[in-house]
Design a protein around this motif. Sequence first.
Motif, PDB file in Angstrom:
ATOM      1  N   HIS A 178       0.835  -1.200   0.000  1.00 17.97           N
ATOM      2  CA  HIS A 178       0.000   0.000   0.000  1.00 17.97           C
ATOM      3  C   HIS A 178       0.871   1.251   0.000  1.00 17.97           C
ATOM      4  CE1 HIS A 178      -3.933  -1.896   1.791  1.00 17.97           C
ATOM      5  NE2 HIS A 178      -3.616  -2.370   0.599  1.00 17.97           N
ATOM      6  N   THR A 181       2.715   1.865  -3.274  1.00 17.76           N
ATOM      7  CA  THR A 181       1.816   2.337  -4.324  1.00 17.76           C
ATOM      8  C   THR A 181       1.455   3.803  -4.144  1.00 17.76           C
ATOM      9  OG1 THR A 181       0.856   0.124  -4.537  1.00 17.76           O
ATOM     10  CG2 THR A 181      -0.411   1.950  -5.449  1.00 17.76           C
ATOM     11  N   ASN A 206       4.685  -4.938  -5.850  1.00 14.70           N
ATOM     12  CA  ASN A 206       4.027  -4.244  -6.965  1.00 14.70           C
ATOM     13  C   ASN A 206       5.018  -3.333  -7.663  1.00 14.70           C
ATOM     14  OD1 ASN A 206       3.888  -1.478  -5.810  1.00 14.70           O
ATOM     15  ND2 ASN A 206       2.421  -2.380  -4.373  1.00 14.70           N
ATOM     16  N   ASP A 211      -1.786  -1.664  -6.652  1.00 13.39           N
ATOM     17  CA  ASP A 211      -1.656  -2.724  -5.656  1.00 13.39           C
ATOM     18  C   ASP A 211      -1.897  -4.063  -6.347  1.00 13.39           C
ATOM     19  OD1 ASP A 211      -1.279  -3.862  -3.167  1.00 13.39           O
ATOM     20  OD2 ASP A 211      -3.342  -3.546  -2.511  1.00 13.39           O
TER      21      ASP A 211
END
Length: 257
Positions: A178, A181, A206, A211
């Motif tokens: 998270h 991103t 990622n 995500d």
Amino acid sequence: MIRKCFTVNPNRTKEEIKDYEKCLKSGIYKGCEFFYPYNKDDEYRKMYKDALKEYLQYECEFVCHLPYGKYNNLATFQNIEEVMQRFYDAIDFASNLPTIKLTLHPGELDGTLSKKDAIELACSNIKKICKYASRYNMIVMLENLIGDYELMKTPEDYFEMKSMIDEPNLKFIFDVAHYHTSHKKDINLFVSKVSEDLMHLHISDNDGLRDMHAKIGAGNIDFKSYFNKLNEIGYNGLYSSEILFNTSDDLISNAID
């Protein structure tokens, strides 16, 4: 020593949940993060709970991920009585398993309130959830989110909400994917700032754009540096693998040290 944990979402079959026992039997994984199946019927909920209880024959720490998303939003007055009852039901459900830690998304802006008012309302509701969880000696862990409309993305956001909630059983869970991103900044600085409150981790990779819930190495997160920082601060809890998977073999082959 950091211990590995896998997730069991509430769309899994009894056979799939049984298959994941291999992860615990192998000794590679030491924990399971489950979800309250609020959108399932009583028969499924009983199956899900009973299947998870089979994990207790192995070394397994349970974590419960509480309901999340726009239909479980704590930062709006829309259907809030129904939403709060769902959280209470989820905590009651988790109490049927030896669960101490609860993962919680703080909420999101839905356009009905200013950001200031939304944060204040979310904190008021989270305070109630913390008080309810304290009946079972459970810890509520706020998770950092991603989007511009979502609440709590930085350490400063967390500490602001923590001071407003002001409950002793409120802690923090860090989702590295998270943060990568939403910010693509120094992950280790984030970890240092929240180290005293850090109780749990979500792990996936990622490309910094979305995500992806990809396996480690499929993106560009610097996990070597990240794990070195976790060792430096003395973190010895669980990290929950949030990669997309189907079988226990997927989980075992993608476990990282």
